[in-house]
Motif scaffolding. Structure first.
Motif: not given
Length: 268
Positions: A34-55
């Protein structure tokens, strides 16, 4: 997580070691289609950001906002993004029950291992739904502690889950969140919900040693341990024996551990 909620695990080194291990591939694979270039995304409870960076890498140049209730961990999240060369992510303190964004702001709203720690996951999902654009996605993944199994089973390790359940539920959380995600989503007003599961499995000597220090370690030295003692659920001596049980498990050549996670993709 709300600003005044109690995060059961805290942010000691043994806890953060498991958070830092998480990536999109091992913790949010169900969301990748479901991820696509240009999409806006909110990452809730990001912690140290390792998933955030990949998203952020997968939706670039789309805007990514990563939020967490613990301000201290956001500095590490910013460092993670910088080290990964991510330039399309911003970080802020936020309460998942009262997100400071207008209606219909994001194409994707994501939360990993958040709903199990809050007292009102239905309200949180409703708020995530509010800030998602019509036709957008709200995605959540949470462990289900009732599926946590291991082999061999040292006797000293057995109290781990009973103690943790008492601590987590005493803080208002629900360790068996994975099986409840669909129910919570429907209560939050979603009618289009796709459910799935995936698991983490640790069996190599390196994985067992790391996980025994992460989970066994937090049963001895973390907010979990402190609250277990304060709540009368265990003594320091009992928690030390639990830790030793984890180390006994890790030393077994045939050691194996697994936990299943519930996952939901909800259309706003």
């Amino acid at each position: 997580m709300s600003a005044n909620a109690i995060y059961t695990h805290g942010h000691t080194a043994n806890v953060l070691s498991s958070h830092q291990w998480r990536t999109v591939e091992n913790s949010a694979a169900y969301l990748i289609p479901h991820l696509r270039a240009g999409a806006s995304l909110l990452d809730v409870g990001c912690g140290p950001g390792t998933i955030t960076a990949g998203l952020a890498e997968r939706v670039a140049p789309g805007r990514v906002v990563a939020v967490d209730a613990a301000e201290g961990v956001l500095a590490e999240a910013r460092g993670t993004a910088e080290a990964a060369g991510v330039t399309n992510a911003e970080f802020a303190v936020a309460d998942v029950h009262d997100l400071d964004f207008p209606d219909d702001t994001f194409d994707i709203v994501h939360a990993h291992q958040v709903l199990q720690h809050i007292a009102d996951p239905v309200r949180a999902l409703a708020e995530m739904r509010r800030v998602a654009k019509p036709g957008g996605i709200v995605a959540a993944r949470d462990a289900d502690f009732g599926t946590m199994i291991w082999y061999p089973e040292p006797a000293a390790m057995a109290p781990s889950l009973p103690i943790y359940y008492k601590v987590a539920r005493g803080n208002g959380g629900e360790p068996d969140a994975g099986r409840r995600l669909v129910s919570w989503a429907r209560q939050a007003g979603f009618t289009d919900v796709t459910a799935s599961t995936s698991s983490w499995c640790y069996s190599t000597p390196e994985e067992r040693e790391w996980w025994s220090e992460s989970w066994g370690g937090r049963m001895r030295d973390s907010s979990v341990a402190d609250r277990a003692v304060a709540g009368g659920h265990a003594t320091r001596e009992e928690l030390q024996r639990v830790y030793e049980g984890w180390k006994e498990w890790a030393a077994a050549e045939d050691g194996w551990y697994s936990v299943t996670h519930g996952e939901i993709i909800c259309r706003a």
